[in-house]
Design a protein around this motif. Structure first.
Motif, mmCIF file in Angstrom:
data_model
loop_
_atom_site.group_PDB
_atom_site.id
_atom_site.type_symbol
_atom_site.label_atom_id
_atom_site.label_comp_id
_atom_site.label_asym_id
_atom_site.label_seq_id
_atom_site.Cartn_x
_atom_site.Cartn_y
_atom_site.Cartn_z
ATOM 1 N N MET A 160 0.844 -1.199 0.000
ATOM 2 C CA MET A 160 0.000 0.000 0.000
ATOM 3 C C MET A 160 0.881 1.252 0.000
ATOM 4 O O MET A 160 1.699 1.439 0.892
ATOM 5 N N ASP A 161 0.718 2.073 -1.027
ATOM 6 C CA ASP A 161 1.553 3.263 -1.183
ATOM 7 C C ASP A 161 0.885 4.458 -0.494
ATOM 8 O O ASP A 161 -0.009 5.103 -1.053
ATOM 9 N N LEU A 162 1.346 4.756 0.714
ATOM 10 C CA LEU A 162 0.766 5.862 1.470
ATOM 11 C C LEU A 162 1.333 7.214 1.066
ATOM 12 O O LEU A 162 0.995 8.233 1.663
ATOM 13 N N TYR A 163 2.211 7.200 0.065
ATOM 14 C CA TYR A 163 2.727 8.461 -0.473
ATOM 15 C C TYR A 163 1.944 8.895 -1.707
ATOM 16 O O TYR A 163 2.175 9.964 -2.250
ATOM 17 N N TYR A 169 -1.278 10.239 -3.429
ATOM 18 C CA TYR A 169 -2.408 11.088 -3.035
ATOM 19 C C TYR A 169 -3.737 10.359 -3.189
ATOM 20 O O TYR A 169 -4.583 10.393 -2.292
ATOM 21 N N ASN A 170 -3.931 9.697 -4.322
ATOM 22 C CA ASN A 170 -5.202 9.029 -4.578
ATOM 23 C C ASN A 170 -5.430 7.857 -3.632
ATOM 24 O O ASN A 170 -6.563 7.598 -3.209
ATOM 25 N N THR A 171 -4.356 7.137 -3.292
ATOM 26 C CA THR A 171 -4.479 6.027 -2.345
ATOM 27 C C THR A 171 -4.903 6.536 -0.973
ATOM 28 O O THR A 171 -5.795 5.979 -0.335
ATOM 29 N N VAL A 172 -4.233 7.600 -0.526
ATOM 30 C CA VAL A 172 -4.570 8.190 0.771
ATOM 31 C C VAL A 172 -6.012 8.694 0.774
ATOM 32 O O VAL A 172 -6.772 8.470 1.725
ATOM 33 N N LYS A 173 -6.395 9.349 -0.296
ATOM 34 C CA LYS A 173 -7.754 9.882 -0.411
ATOM 35 C C LYS A 173 -8.783 8.754 -0.372
ATOM 36 O O LYS A 173 -9.833 8.869 0.283
ATOM 37 N N LEU A 192 1.788 13.614 5.881
ATOM 38 C CA LEU A 192 2.904 13.615 4.947
ATOM 39 C C LEU A 192 2.624 12.695 3.764
ATOM 40 O O LEU A 192 2.173 11.561 3.936
ATOM 41 N N ILE A 193 2.916 13.171 2.558
ATOM 42 C CA ILE A 193 2.771 12.327 1.376
ATOM 43 C C ILE A 193 4.025 12.367 0.507
ATOM 44 O O ILE A 193 4.044 11.820 -0.593
ATOM 45 N N ASP A 194 5.091 12.996 1.013
ATOM 46 C CA ASP A 194 6.355 13.040 0.273
ATOM 47 C C ASP A 194 7.148 11.760 0.557
ATOM 48 O O ASP A 194 7.349 11.401 1.718
ATOM 49 N N PRO A 195 7.629 11.044 -0.475
ATOM 50 C CA PRO A 195 8.292 9.759 -0.270
ATOM 51 C C PRO A 195 9.696 9.833 0.311
ATOM 52 O O PRO A 195 10.283 8.792 0.637
ATOM 53 N N ASP A 196 10.255 11.029 0.434
ATOM 54 C CA ASP A 196 11.629 11.146 0.927
ATOM 55 C C ASP A 196 11.729 11.501 2.404
ATOM 56 O O ASP A 196 12.700 11.146 3.072
ATOM 57 N N VAL A 197 10.745 12.212 2.929
ATOM 58 C CA VAL A 197 10.848 12.775 4.275
ATOM 59 C C VAL A 197 10.861 11.707 5.368
ATOM 60 O O VAL A 197 11.755 11.668 6.219
ATOM 61 N N CYS A 198 9.855 10.842 5.372
ATOM 62 C CA CYS A 198 9.753 9.842 6.443
ATOM 63 C C CYS A 198 10.929 8.865 6.477
ATOM 64 O O CYS A 198 11.430 8.549 7.563
ATOM 65 N N PRO A 199 11.397 8.368 5.322
ATOM 66 C CA PRO A 199 12.585 7.516 5.367
ATOM 67 C C PRO A 199 13.801 8.229 5.965
ATOM 68 O O PRO A 199 14.578 7.623 6.707
ATOM 69 N N GLN A 200 13.956 9.525 5.649
ATOM 70 C CA GLN A 200 15.058 10.290 6.234
ATOM 71 C C GLN A 200 14.918 10.410 7.747
ATOM 72 O O GLN A 200 15.898 10.292 8.487
ATOM 73 N N MET A 201 13.696 10.641 8.196
ATOM 74 C CA MET A 201 13.464 10.749 9.636
ATOM 75 C C MET A 201 13.789 9.425 10.335
ATOM 76 O O MET A 201 14.457 9.403 11.381
#
Length: 282
Positions: free
Chosen positions: A1-4, A6-10, A29-38
């Protein structure tokens, strides 16, 4: 499940009839880079336990589950519990608790849920409206944690990580510096969220000190002096302390003179040592 996506989250949010709450400061958050960095910034492994505050739909939670042995997430909004059951169904190392971080006994929680972990860290995407209270609760509770990595509003992050004695310093700056070493890790633009907030964010790290750096005889009085000094930022620190602590100006003046402090200095120009000395002599 791709939570990044927009349509999936919606689609998921629509499935459970979820609508965003402005009162709870919900921006996912829906940016694929931020959470992995955190998650990577925690330098966690399978012996690490992570306490997450406000998982939302589980975007950051999924990344934390991938790097840590155990994740405990506190979610205040009951409406998100069924959403999280679906988005995190593939992970067996996460537990979601419907709880308020400001009210729950965090020491007891960590002891019960993460007590056998070699290291415990806190990671969160904090709502802007409650950033400082949550961080101060985490610090003042003297939790058995190594570090706190959180995303906050950029202006708040700059204040939290400012140098005491600089223009950006405030009461919370002094408090953070008292307990931890702070740094800004990276910026996060507003369009990384759904819905987009009106300001940009930053991710910061607070490295909790194992040993007390500053020697203070009376912590309550120290923090009272700090709070009062910053309570009237347009006034001098002397006048602000005198007015809000109910101490005569003559007495505060005598303290400042005895310490060799400029009587016209403002609170943001005072160093940690200055605040300590004032509180010890007031």
């Amino acid at each position: 499940m791709d939570l990044y996506d927009y349509n999936t989250v919606k689609r998921i949010l629509g499935k459970y009839g979820f609508t965003f709450s402005k009162a709870l400061g919900q921006n996912f958050l829906i940016d694929p880079d931020v959470c992995p960095q955190m998650a990577d910034s925690l330098c966690a492994d399978k012996s690490t336990g992570v306490l997450e505050v406000g998982p939302g739909i589980g975007v950051l939670t999924k990344e934390l589950c991938g790097v840590a042995g155990r994740v405990v997430s506190l979610e205040l909004d009951k409406r998100l519990l069924p959403v999280l059951d679906e988005t995190l169904a593939e992970f067996d190392n996460v537990e979601i608790l419907n709880a308020d971080v400001m009210k729950i006994d965090l020491n007891a929680l960590i002891d019960e849920k993460l007590g056998d972990c070699k290291a415990v860290k806190v990671c969160a995407n904090l709502p802007y409206y409650i950033t400082s209270p949550v961080i101060m609760t985490l610090l003042e509770s003297r939790l058995p944690i190594d570090e706190i990595v959180v995303m906050v509003q950029k202006e708040a992050g700059e204040r939290l990580c400012a140098q005491v004695g600089s223009r950006l310093a405030g009461a919370v700056t002094v408090a953070v510096n008292y307990y931890a070493d702070s740094e800004i890790l990276f910026d996060v633009l507003r369009d990384c969220f759904m819905p987009s907030p009106k300001v940009d964010s930053v991710v910061i790290r607070l490295k909790i000190r194992k040993e007390q750096k500053f020697k203070v005889k009376d912590e309550k009085r120290f923090f009272t002096v700090v709070k009062c000094a910053f309570s009237q930022r347009r006034k001098t620190a002397l006048n602000s302390i005198s007015n809000t602590m109910g101490i005569s100006k003559d007495k505060v003046t005598a303290v400042f003179n005895g310490l060799g402090l400029d009587l016209n200095i403002r609170a943001e120009k005072l160093t940690m040592e200055d605040f300590i000395n004032i509180s010890e002599n007031i």
